[in-house]
Design an enzyme around this catalytic site. Sequence first.
Site: not given
Ligand code: F0G
Length: 482
Positions: A455, A131-132, A266, A223
Site C-alpha cells: 500500500f 496492524f500492518t 500518536k 501495543d
Molecule cells: N502499532 C499501531 C497500533 C499503529 O497504529 C502503528 C502505526 C504502529 C504500531 C507502527 O508505528 O508508524 O511508528 O512505526 N500506525 C500509523 C497509522 C502508521 O497511520 O495508523 P510506527
Amino acid sequence: MLFKLKDGREIPVELYKTRVVQKINLIPARARLKAIEEAGYNTFQLKTRDVFLDMLTDSGVNAMSDNQWAGWITTDDAYAGSMTFYEFADAVKEVLGYNYVMNVHQGRAAEHLLSKVFCKPEGVVITNYHFTTTRAHIEVTGISECLELYTDEALNTKSTHPFKGNMDIDKLKAAIKKYGREKIGYVRMEATTNLLGGQPFSMENFKEVRKVCDENGLLLVLDGSLISENAYFIWKREKGYENKTIAQIIKEMCSIPDIFYLSGRKNTCVRGGFIATNNKELFAKLEPWLPVYEGFYTYGGMSMREIGAMAVGLKEMVDPSVAGCAIEQIKYFVEKLDSLGIPVVTPPGGLACHIDARKFVPHIKKEEYISGALTAALYIVSGVRAMERGTISMDRAKDGTELYADLELTRIAIPRRVYSISHIEYIIERLQWLYEHRDLIKGLKFIFEPPVLRFFLGKLAAIDNWGEKLTIAFEKDFGTDW
Ligand code: F0G
C-alpha cells in the site's frame, strides 16, 4: 470538552489555542485528478502541495504543545548517558510505572525487536487484531504467523458495542490447545485497535487475557500506541471506571502486560517510540539488539530533542483534554455522517472517522479494491487525503493469491489539535455529494505492485477512466475553481 447546544447536539470545544499556523491550499478538482493519476490512485503517493486536509494518518502530524517545544529545545545532546534520556525514563516510570525502557526510532522498530527475540519456530503470535507493520514483522521472521482472535462484534461496522477491540477469550483458550503454548511467541493486545476502526478493548477483557496467559505461562505484550484513547473510552464506557482519572486508568492498563511498546508519533505527538517493562530478564533479552538496529541505549534511534519532547508528551497524554481531543471530533464527525445515512463505522472510535466502503460503493467487486477506489474518489472531490484500509493494505499470501481484508475502510484520520469543526463540516458536505454520485466510482487495478506493504508504493489505475467522469460531474455542480 464536549459542550451541549440548545438543540441537543454536542460539539467539541477545544481546550487549547493555536499560536503557530501553517498555510494550506485547495487546488481545483481538475488539478486533483491529475495529481491522483500521477500518484497511481494511491494517496500515499500524493505530494502535500496537492493536499488540502491531510487526514492520511494521525501519526507524526500532531501539534506539539508549547511545553513540548520547550522540552525539545532544552535537551542534553550526547551519544551516551544523556540526562535527557534519564529524565524521559523518569517520565515513563511516573506515567506508566515501568522501571526499564529503551527508545526505538518508531513503533515498527519495537515490533522488529520483539518479533526477532520472541517469535518461535513454526509458531504464532496471537493478537486481538493485526496492524500492518506488526504482521509484516512477525511474518518476515520467516518462522511465525499472526493469529487474530477478535470477537464476532469486531467486524460489525454498524454496532453499539463499546469494546469491539476485545479478544475472544474462548478462541484464545482454543488456540492455546491447538498450537501448544511452546509455539506461541507472545499474545499481543492492541489499544484502540487501529484496523478495526480505532476500537478499544475493556479493562475487564484485558484482565481476562492476562489470566489465561498466566495459566499457560504466556508472554503478554501491549501495543500502547493509542493507549490514551483506549483509557479515555474505558473512562467513558466501562462500569467502575467513571470516577477514575485517565492517569489512573493508564497506570492500571500498564500494570497488566509483561511488555509495553508504543509508537510515539500518536499519543506523545513526536517521532519515536519505546519498549518498556518491569521484567529485568525480558529486558535483557531485547537489550543486545538495540545498538545493532537502533542506536546506543540512551537514544535508540531517536534524537535527544525528540526524547525531550516525548517526556513532556507522555505526561500530557493523561490529561483528558489531550486524550479526548481527537475522540470528541471523531464522535461529532461519525454521528453526523451516521445521521445522514452515510455508512460509517460505529460506535465512533479513536484515531479516525472510518467510512464503510463496502456499503458506500457496494457495486465495486472485491477484486477491484473497494476502499482504495473510495479513498481516491474522496480526494478528487475534496482534496482530503484519507487512507485505504482494506485489501490493498493486506499483502498477498505466499502463493500469490489475494487476501481480502475483513473490512474495507476509508480512514479519515484526525491528527491531534490540528483541524477544526469547520474542516470536518467541509468533508461531511463533500462526502454527501460523493454518496449521491457513488455510482460514478468504479474499481482500481494494480499497475505496479511491491511484494511487502504494497500500500505504500503500489500504483493503480482507474477502471473505465472513472476519475475523469467523476471530475466532470463535480465541475458541473461546483464549477472549475473548487
Ligand atoms: N502499532 C499501531 C497500533 C499503529 O497504529 C502503528 C502505526 C504502529 C504500531 C507502527 O508505528 O508508524 O511508528 O512505526 N500506525 C500509523 C497509522 C502508521 O497511520 O495508523 P510506527
